[in-house]
Design an enzyme around this catalytic site. Sequence first.
Site, short mmCIF file in Angstrom:
data_model
loop_
_atom_site.label_atom_id
_atom_site.label_comp_id
_atom_site.label_asym_id
_atom_site.label_seq_id
_atom_site.Cartn_x
_atom_site.Cartn_y
_atom_site.Cartn_z
N HIS A 14 0.85 -1.19 0.00
CA HIS A 14 0.00 0.00 0.00
C HIS A 14 0.89 1.24 0.00
O HIS A 14 2.11 1.15 0.14
CB HIS A 14 -0.95 0.02 1.20
CG HIS A 14 -0.28 0.23 2.52
ND1 HIS A 14 -0.94 0.69 3.63
CD2 HIS A 14 1.00 0.06 2.93
CE1 HIS A 14 -0.12 0.78 4.65
NE2 HIS A 14 1.06 0.40 4.25
N HIS A 39 4.78 0.05 -0.60
CA HIS A 39 5.65 -0.79 0.22
C HIS A 39 4.76 -1.85 0.86
O HIS A 39 3.55 -1.70 0.92
CB HIS A 39 6.38 0.05 1.29
CG HIS A 39 5.45 0.69 2.26
ND1 HIS A 39 4.79 1.87 2.00
CD2 HIS A 39 5.06 0.31 3.51
CE1 HIS A 39 4.03 2.20 3.03
NE2 HIS A 39 4.18 1.25 3.97
N HIS A 41 3.70 -5.03 3.81
CA HIS A 41 3.67 -5.47 5.20
C HIS A 41 3.16 -6.90 5.26
O HIS A 41 2.39 -7.34 4.40
CB HIS A 41 2.71 -4.61 6.03
CG HIS A 41 3.13 -3.19 6.16
ND1 HIS A 41 4.11 -2.79 7.03
CD2 HIS A 41 2.70 -2.08 5.52
CE1 HIS A 41 4.27 -1.48 6.93
NE2 HIS A 41 3.43 -1.02 6.02
N ASP A 79 -4.54 -10.77 0.32
CA ASP A 79 -3.20 -11.36 0.31
C ASP A 79 -2.51 -11.19 -1.04
O ASP A 79 -3.08 -11.49 -2.09
CB ASP A 79 -3.29 -12.84 0.67
CG ASP A 79 -1.93 -13.43 1.00
OD1 ASP A 79 -1.09 -12.75 1.62
OD2 ASP A 79 -1.70 -14.61 0.64
N GLU A 124 -0.17 -4.03 11.62
CA GLU A 124 0.63 -3.71 10.44
C GLU A 124 2.07 -4.14 10.70
O GLU A 124 2.78 -4.57 9.80
CB GLU A 124 0.56 -2.22 10.14
CG GLU A 124 1.26 -1.84 8.86
CD GLU A 124 1.00 -0.40 8.45
OE1 GLU A 124 -0.14 -0.08 8.09
OE2 GLU A 124 1.97 0.39 8.49
#
Length: 137
Positions: A14, A39, A41, A79, A124
């Site tokens: 995101h 980037h 997570h 995902d 996160e």
Amino acid sequence: MILLTRKADFSAAHFYWNPAWSEEENARVFGKCANRQGHGHNYTLEVTVAGEIDPVSGFVVDLKQLKDILEREVVSVYDHRHLNFEVPEFEHVIPTTENIAVAIWRRLEGKIEHAKLHRVRVYEMPDLFADFYGEGA
């Protein structure tokens, strides 16, 4: 009443960007998270439901059913996706941890039989998470 929590994991990318702001304002407020390439997570989702223990099964909710709902409604949608570009609820909403928790609540609300959705927690990072207890909480 018993609270029962199930975890699920998903990985997603995101970035933070408010289209009403200038590039400079986005950079000032969001820092490196405003990089439009995004980037990623490795998120951990905790979903807590509330209910009474079924005297026959000993469960508040069918655990396999809950796992399947989380897989269908969240993991399979989020995902390995870029949230800004591939998940409809973030087309016009910044995918912050807080907004992800709200979006997941909305995806799950009313879909878990014999239990009431109590809390959605989204990690996160290990030291950053958001809790959402519903629209009227």
